[in-house]
Scaffold this active site. Structure first.
Site, PDB file in Angstrom:
ATOM      1  N   GLU A 212     -10.938  -0.179 -15.486  1.00  0.00           N
ATOM      2  CA  GLU A 212     -11.748   1.024 -15.417  1.00  0.00           C
ATOM      3  C   GLU A 212     -10.912   2.289 -15.555  1.00  0.00           C
ATOM      4  OE1 GLU A 212     -15.409  -0.611 -12.713  1.00  0.00           O
ATOM      5  OE2 GLU A 212     -13.739   0.255 -11.635  1.00  0.00           O
TER       6      GLU A 212
ATOM      7  N   CYS B 115      -8.403   9.408 -14.621  1.00  0.00           N
ATOM      8  CA  CYS B 115      -7.723   8.430 -13.779  1.00  0.00           C
ATOM      9  C   CYS B 115      -7.618   7.140 -14.593  1.00  0.00           C
ATOM     10  CB  CYS B 115      -8.544   8.232 -12.499  1.00  0.00           C
ATOM     11  SG  CYS B 115      -7.835   7.023 -11.388  1.00  0.00           S
TER      12      CYS B 115
ATOM     13  N   CYS C  80      -4.213  -6.076  -9.172  1.00  0.00           N
ATOM     14  CA  CYS C  80      -2.992  -5.530  -8.587  1.00  0.00           C
ATOM     15  C   CYS C  80      -2.433  -6.558  -7.618  1.00  0.00           C
ATOM     16  CB  CYS C  80      -3.274  -4.219  -7.858  1.00  0.00           C
ATOM     17  SG  CYS C  80      -1.784  -3.468  -7.187  1.00  0.00           S
TER      18      CYS C  80
ATOM     19  N   CYS D 152      -3.166  -3.911  -1.076  1.00  0.00           N
ATOM     20  CA  CYS D 152      -3.401  -2.996   0.057  1.00  0.00           C
ATOM     21  C   CYS D 152      -4.752  -3.326   0.693  1.00  0.00           C
ATOM     22  CB  CYS D 152      -3.398  -1.551  -0.418  1.00  0.00           C
ATOM     23  SG  CYS D 152      -1.825  -1.068  -1.154  1.00  0.00           S
TER      24      CYS D 152
ATOM     25  N   CYS E 146      -8.084  -1.372  -0.349  1.00  0.00           N
ATOM     26  CA  CYS E 146      -8.305  -1.126  -1.783  1.00  0.00           C
ATOM     27  C   CYS E 146      -9.046  -2.292  -2.408  1.00  0.00           C
ATOM     28  CB  CYS E 146      -6.958  -0.924  -2.457  1.00  0.00           C
ATOM     29  SG  CYS E 146      -7.071  -0.873  -4.252  1.00  0.00           S
TER      30      CYS E 146
ATOM     31  N   GLY F 173      -4.216  -1.065 -10.389  1.00  0.00           N
ATOM     32  CA  GLY F 173      -2.846  -1.508 -10.597  1.00  0.00           C
ATOM     33  C   GLY F 173      -1.788  -0.603  -9.997  1.00  0.00           C
TER      34      GLY F 173
ATOM     35  N   LEU G 285       0.983   6.592   0.961  1.00  0.00           N
ATOM     36  CA  LEU G 285       1.715   6.388   2.210  1.00  0.00           C
ATOM     37  C   LEU G 285       0.857   5.607   3.229  1.00  0.00           C
ATOM     38  CD1 LEU G 285       4.551   7.248   3.119  1.00  0.00           C
ATOM     39  CD2 LEU G 285       3.500   9.149   4.332  1.00  0.00           C
ATOM     40  N   HIS G 286      -0.225   6.214   3.632  1.00  0.00           N
ATOM     41  CA  HIS G 286      -1.274   5.547   4.418  1.00  0.00           C
ATOM     42  C   HIS G 286      -0.901   5.148   5.843  1.00  0.00           C
ATOM     43  CE1 HIS G 286      -3.336   5.637   0.667  1.00  0.00           C
ATOM     44  NE2 HIS G 286      -2.572   4.725   0.124  1.00  0.00           N
TER      45      HIS G 286
ATOM     46  N   CYS H  33     -12.000   6.920  -5.152  1.00  0.00           N
ATOM     47  CA  CYS H  33     -10.699   6.301  -4.895  1.00  0.00           C
ATOM     48  C   CYS H  33     -10.836   4.968  -4.180  1.00  0.00           C
ATOM     49  CB  CYS H  33      -9.904   7.217  -4.005  1.00  0.00           C
ATOM     50  SG  CYS H  33      -8.600   7.968  -4.868  1.00  0.00           S
TER      51      CYS H  33
HETATM   52  S1  SF4 Z   1      -3.921   0.923  -3.576  1.00  0.00           S
HETATM   53 FE1  SF4 Z   1      -2.843   0.790  -5.554  1.00  0.00          FE
HETATM   54  S2  SF4 Z   1      -1.054  -0.496  -5.080  1.00  0.00           S
HETATM   55 FE2  SF4 Z   1      -2.493  -0.819  -3.383  1.00  0.00          FE
HETATM   56  S3  SF4 Z   1      -3.697  -2.646  -4.014  1.00  0.00           S
HETATM   57 FE3  SF4 Z   1      -4.826  -0.820  -4.716  1.00  0.00          FE
HETATM   58  S4  SF4 Z   1      -4.171  -0.543  -6.845  1.00  0.00           S
HETATM   59 FE4  SF4 Z   1      -2.653  -1.871  -5.848  1.00  0.00          FE
END
Ligand code: SF4
Length: 374
Positions: A91, A104, A111, A115, A118, A165, A220-221, A345
């Site tokens: 996408e 974007c 990926c 995370c 995500c 990714g 960072l998170h 996001c």
């Molecule tokens: S936030 Fe970025 S690095 Fe983390 S799983 Fe999602 S796409 Fe991958």
């Protein structure tokens, strides 16, 4: 073999022209036709010699990614789902604002970082995109938008490598794609307006600084290693101290004099006042105690069923932002855009044939509705 010319930066295209027995400068003409004018047929390229067009017809193509669907949000955000073949779809999202148009872009089908917050990470990893597949997202979006707006002026002013990714885990395809975006004969984007977002692949941050410095955003998170190990598994390999040192080194060559830290606000997980205070200490103590020049971008979490996480309430986000702001750190709270079309996001999921969790594969595959592009 037929070469896809979207795979080449200008230097690579000059080399390809030489293999055809042509002068290197022909590459500039060709490059401008493809990227500035959106041409995909060699017969359109009227100032190229007929003999060159003949050779190109047999040896080359300009092959974008087929568009599977296009969704438009009430706020003007547009999301495209592109067919990356072999059961994968990726996408790209266009976000219009008063003073800029941001695309974007995805760098991988899926990926491998995984995370927790995500939805791309939850799908697993299929494969790296090629340079041409990364560039095809910009090539298509820019020329689609120009046509729609009936303009020859550039519509997309900013690119953020924040789609599906981890771009720095696809470094060799990424760098030529960035060069095409930056090239004055290509899209002519400013280095300050092309952002690579990474979860912290430290060695590649250093390479990017040397080979193609653009704006850097770091996901960072979390303010400490134990929490970050849990939210961003790559932290176990490159912990915060190494990551922040790499950011400091990057700043010496970066086109912007700060690093953007992205911080997804997760209810009760990383959004408490002590986390904000830890962040302040973290960035103040970075760069051998000299402090890190940085900005924070607080991102509302976009929940998806498998995450088991929820969005921080707005008063919590504002209190968190205030602690950072009071410490002199520029902090913005990101507005969500396109969440009615799952384009916000962390919501980009595409369709990924997971090659890392074979047992789950059937469950991962979804049927994608084919829709005509408007
Ligand atoms: S936030 Fe970025 S690095 Fe983390 S799983 Fe999602 S796409 Fe991958």
């Amino acid at each position: 073999m037929t070469a896809n010319l979207l795979d080449f930066d200008l230097e690579g295209l000059a080399g390809f022209c030489e293999t055809l027995g042509e002068k290197r400068f022909r590459a500039t003409q060709l490059f401008r036709w493809i990227h500035q004018r959106g041409a995909s047929e060699f017969d359109q390229m009227s100032d190229l010699a007929k003999s060159l067009r003949e050779k190109l017809r047999t040896r080359a193509c300009v092959q974008g990614l087929p568009v599977i669907s296009q969704s438009e949000s009430a706020d003007g955000t547009i999301k495209w789902l592109f067919d990356a073949g072999d059961g994968n779809a990726v996408e790209a999202v266009f976000i219009p604002e008063d003073d800029r148009g941001t695309l974007c872009v995805s760098s991988q089908a899926g990926c491998a970082v995984g995370c927790r917050f995500c939805s791309t990470g939850h799908q697993g990893f299929s494969r790296n995109l090629t340079t041409g597949e990364i560039v095809a997202q910009l090539w298509f979006a820019e020329h689609f938008l120009r046509k729609r707006l009936a303009t020859e002026d550039r519509v997309i002013s900013n690119v953020v490598m924040m789609g599906m990714g981890e771009p720095l885990q696809n470094y060799t395809a990424l760098v030529p794609a960035l060069k095409i975006m930056l090239d004055d004969h290509g899209y002519g984007l400013s280095r300050r307006r092309v952002t690579v977002s990474t979860s912290g692949v430290v060695p590649m941050i250093d390479r990017l600084a040397q080979e193609c410095p653009v704006a850097l955003a770091v996901s960072l998170h979390a303010p400490n290693d134990s929490l970050r190990d849990n939210l961003v598994p790559l932290n176990r390999k490159y912990p915060l101290s190494e990551l922040l040192n790499a950011c400091s080194r990057y700043l010496a060559r970066a086109p912007r004099d700060f690093i953007t830290f992205e911080y997804c606000m997760l209810d009760g997980v990383n959004d408490q006042p002590e986390h904000a205070r830890q962040l302040v200490d973290l960035v103040r103590g970075a760069a051998a105690g000299k402090g890190m020049r940085c900005k924070f971008n607080l991102i509302p979490f976009n929940p998806f069923p498998a995450s088991g996480l929820s969005r921080s309430p707005q008063p919590v986000v504002l209190a968190f932002a205030k602690i950072l702001g009071d410490a002199g750190i520029v902090t913005t709270v990101r507005k969500t855009r396109g969440d009615d079309i799952d384009a916000a996001c962390g919501q980009l999921a595409g369709d990924v044939r997971d090659r890392t969790r074979v047992g789950d594969r059937m469950a991962q595959q979804r049927t994608v509705m084919l829709q005509p592009v408007k």
